[in-house]
Write a protein that holds these residues in place. Structure first.
Motif, PDB file in Angstrom:
ATOM      1  N   THR A 205       5.568   1.404  -9.903  1.00 57.99           N
ATOM      2  CA  THR A 205       5.531   1.172  -8.432  1.00 57.99           C
ATOM      3  C   THR A 205       7.189   0.901  -8.178  1.00 57.99           C
ATOM      4  O   THR A 205       8.026   0.641  -8.993  1.00 57.99           O
ATOM      5  CB  THR A 205       5.090  -0.172  -7.826  1.00 57.99           C
ATOM      6  OG1 THR A 205       5.415  -1.149  -8.783  1.00 57.99           O
ATOM      7  CG2 THR A 205       3.587   0.288  -7.838  1.00 57.99           C
TER       8      THR A 205
ATOM      9  N   CYS B  44      10.286  -1.501  -0.036  1.00 56.82           N
ATOM     10  CA  CYS B  44       8.792  -1.718   0.825  1.00 56.82           C
ATOM     11  C   CYS B  44       9.076  -2.285   2.196  1.00 56.82           C
ATOM     12  O   CYS B  44       9.963  -3.203   2.522  1.00 56.82           O
ATOM     13  CB  CYS B  44       8.138  -2.891  -0.057  1.00 56.82           C
ATOM     14  SG  CYS B  44       6.511  -3.241   0.706  1.00 56.82           S
TER      15      CYS B  44
ATOM     16  N   THR C 230       5.095   1.516   0.593  1.00 52.55           N
ATOM     17  CA  THR C 230       6.065   1.461  -0.351  1.00 52.55           C
ATOM     18  C   THR C 230       5.684   2.992  -1.398  1.00 52.55           C
ATOM     19  O   THR C 230       4.659   3.516  -0.771  1.00 52.55           O
ATOM     20  CB  THR C 230       5.663   0.394  -1.609  1.00 52.55           C
ATOM     21  OG1 THR C 230       7.143   0.554  -2.477  1.00 52.55           O
ATOM     22  CG2 THR C 230       4.457   0.218  -2.242  1.00 52.55           C
ATOM     23  N   ASP C 231       6.053   3.030  -2.144  1.00 53.56           N
ATOM     24  CA  ASP C 231       5.881   4.105  -3.024  1.00 53.56           C
ATOM     25  C   ASP C 231       6.184   3.908  -4.456  1.00 53.56           C
ATOM     26  O   ASP C 231       6.427   2.850  -4.845  1.00 53.56           O
ATOM     27  CB  ASP C 231       6.705   5.328  -2.585  1.00 53.56           C
ATOM     28  CG  ASP C 231       6.309   6.843  -2.872  1.00 53.56           C
ATOM     29  OD1 ASP C 231       5.454   7.083  -3.421  1.00 53.56           O
ATOM     30  OD2 ASP C 231       6.832   7.653  -2.566  1.00 53.56           O
ATOM     31  N   TYR C 232       5.493   5.008  -5.461  1.00 53.42           N
ATOM     32  CA  TYR C 232       5.850   4.940  -6.767  1.00 53.42           C
ATOM     33  C   TYR C 232       7.279   5.572  -6.995  1.00 53.42           C
ATOM     34  O   TYR C 232       7.790   6.432  -6.439  1.00 53.42           O
ATOM     35  CB  TYR C 232       5.019   5.834  -7.528  1.00 53.42           C
ATOM     36  CG  TYR C 232       3.310   5.364  -7.366  1.00 53.42           C
ATOM     37  CD1 TYR C 232       2.984   3.976  -7.682  1.00 53.42           C
ATOM     38  CD2 TYR C 232       2.587   6.173  -6.958  1.00 53.42           C
ATOM     39  CE1 TYR C 232       1.696   3.455  -7.656  1.00 53.42           C
ATOM     40  CE2 TYR C 232       1.129   5.811  -6.690  1.00 53.42           C
ATOM     41  CZ  TYR C 232       0.734   4.431  -7.023  1.00 53.42           C
ATOM     42  OH  TYR C 232      -0.538   3.890  -6.921  1.00 53.42           O
TER      43      TYR C 232
ATOM     44  N   SER D 285       0.860  -1.035  -0.098  1.00 45.58           N
ATOM     45  CA  SER D 285      -0.134  -0.095   0.048  1.00 45.58           C
ATOM     46  C   SER D 285       0.767   1.331  -0.002  1.00 45.58           C
ATOM     47  O   SER D 285       2.163   1.224   0.144  1.00 45.58           O
ATOM     48  CB  SER D 285      -0.962  -0.059   1.386  1.00 45.58           C
ATOM     49  OG  SER D 285      -0.181   0.329   2.368  1.00 45.58           O
ATOM     50  N   LEU D 286       0.266   2.388  -0.210  1.00 40.26           N
ATOM     51  CA  LEU D 286       0.985   3.570  -0.219  1.00 40.26           C
ATOM     52  C   LEU D 286       1.537   3.875   1.018  1.00 40.26           C
ATOM     53  O   LEU D 286       2.559   4.898   1.325  1.00 40.26           O
ATOM     54  CB  LEU D 286       0.320   4.708  -0.371  1.00 40.26           C
ATOM     55  CG  LEU D 286      -0.282   4.692  -1.960  1.00 40.26           C
ATOM     56  CD1 LEU D 286      -1.390   5.837  -2.375  1.00 40.26           C
ATOM     57  CD2 LEU D 286       0.768   4.351  -2.899  1.00 40.26           C
ATOM     58  N   ASP D 287       1.189   3.290   2.209  1.00 40.49           N
ATOM     59  CA  ASP D 287       1.713   3.282   3.614  1.00 40.49           C
ATOM     60  C   ASP D 287       3.062   2.669   3.832  1.00 40.49           C
ATOM     61  O   ASP D 287       3.964   2.770   4.399  1.00 40.49           O
ATOM     62  CB  ASP D 287       0.938   2.915   4.994  1.00 40.49           C
ATOM     63  CG  ASP D 287      -0.361   3.733   4.880  1.00 40.49           C
ATOM     64  OD1 ASP D 287      -0.217   4.858   4.477  1.00 40.49           O
ATOM     65  OD2 ASP D 287      -1.493   3.244   5.181  1.00 40.49           O
TER      66      ASP D 287
ATOM     67  N   ASN E 128      -5.993   2.266  -1.022  1.00 35.20           N
ATOM     68  CA  ASN E 128      -4.631   3.010  -0.583  1.00 35.20           C
ATOM     69  C   ASN E 128      -3.637   2.374  -1.406  1.00 35.20           C
ATOM     70  O   ASN E 128      -2.276   2.073  -1.181  1.00 35.20           O
ATOM     71  CB  ASN E 128      -4.467   2.668   0.927  1.00 35.20           C
ATOM     72  CG  ASN E 128      -3.187   3.702   1.228  1.00 35.20           C
ATOM     73  OD1 ASN E 128      -2.931   4.672   0.821  1.00 35.20           O
ATOM     74  ND2 ASN E 128      -2.617   3.289   2.310  1.00 35.20           N
ATOM     75  N   GLY E 129      -3.841   2.060  -2.912  1.00 36.15           N
ATOM     76  CA  GLY E 129      -2.627   1.609  -3.716  1.00 36.15           C
ATOM     77  C   GLY E 129      -2.626   0.311  -4.033  1.00 36.15           C
ATOM     78  O   GLY E 129      -1.795  -0.190  -4.653  1.00 36.15           O
TER      79      GLY E 129
END
Length: 268
Positions: free
Chosen positions: A139, A215, A116-118, A112-114, A164-165
């Motif tokens: 991602t 992540c 990991t990130d793009y 989720s965006l909590d 959330n992604g």
């Protein structure tokens, strides 16, 4: 004038006659060349759910019904139909329904965006498949859910949502049709038997040091889960934990040992 009228009427009569003759020939041909209906297959098809998902391994409900009518397929292959469908098919064919193992879809990612990130800003078509073709995805983790909802859009039961992604499955709604599995370009969704068993929620195959940077909940291949399992149901291959659902007894020892929280129970 009369001769012209006669010519017109003659032409009309000839055309009408030709049309009548062609129609007669087609009617006869349709009878002679007609493909006989498989009544048993038609009866089986009437009790199938009509999802045409292919989860049974055939082209769709009609293909499965045809195979069943010929004795070339087993009764309990229709996941969306479940036990009731298997019983109905068995009644039509006059055979034993046997037991049907219920399955559910599992998203093997917690990115989720909590967590990991793009790695890039994406402004193209909102599709995981499209994003995957553009530079290998957006991602940070090359194995994780991209969250653009291809799986959500194909699910006919509203059982999967992107939150959330990351995609999440509603076990109560899931019919294990497999459409989400086919739609995911990264192949991180799997169908597994619904029972109290552990499941790995990560498909990352990078080395642990790399995964930690990408992540916070990714598998680092430490093998603590593998060592803790008393029935050898957990193995680590390519820095990624894999759980054998058939062997797992749901003791939760691997879950307790996992430092990343990668493994969880499928059914509590």
């Amino acid at each position: 004038m009369n001769s012209m009228l006669v010519s017109v009427l003659t032409a009309v009569a000839v055309v009408a006659g030709i049309g009548l003759l062609i129609g007669l020939i087609l009617s006869i041909a349709s009878i002679v060349m007609a493909v006989p209906k498989n009544e048993k297959a038609e009866q089986v098809l009437s009790v199938l759910p009509g999802a045409n998902c292919g989860a049974c391994g055939y082209s769709g409900c009609s293909g499965y019904a045809e195979a069943l009518s010929k004795g070339e397929a087993t009764v309990g292959l229709c996941s969306p139909g479940g036990e009731q469908c298997a019983a109905d098919i068995a009644a039509v064919l006059g055979v034993d329904a046997g037991t049907t193992e219920k399955k559910i879809a599992v998203v093997q990612c917690q990115g989720s965006l909590d967590n990991t990130d793009y790695r890039a800003t994406y402004q193209g078509t909102q599709s995981c498949l499209a994003a995957q073709k553009l530079g290998g995805g957006l991602t940070a983790c090359a194995y994780g859910c991209m969250g653009l909802g291809d799986c959500e859009r194909v699910c006919p039961y509203g059982a999967i949502r992107v939150c959330n992604g990351v995609a999440m499955v509603d076990n109560e709604r899931c019919k294990a049709c497999g459409l989400c599995v086919k739609a995911c370009p990264r192949r991180i969704i799997a169908l597994v038997p619904e029972k109290r068993a552990a499941v790995s929620r990560c498909m990352n195959r990078d080395k642990g040091a790399v995964t930690r940077k990408l992540c916070s909940t990714g598998c680092i291949g430490c093998k603590k889960c593998e060592k803790a399992c008393p029935v050898n149901a957990v193995t680590v291959s390519g820095f990624c934990a894999v759980v054998d659902n058939e062997k797992c007894i749901g003791c939760k020892k691997c879950i307790k040992e996992c430092p990343q929280g990668v493994i969880s129970l499928l059914v509590r």
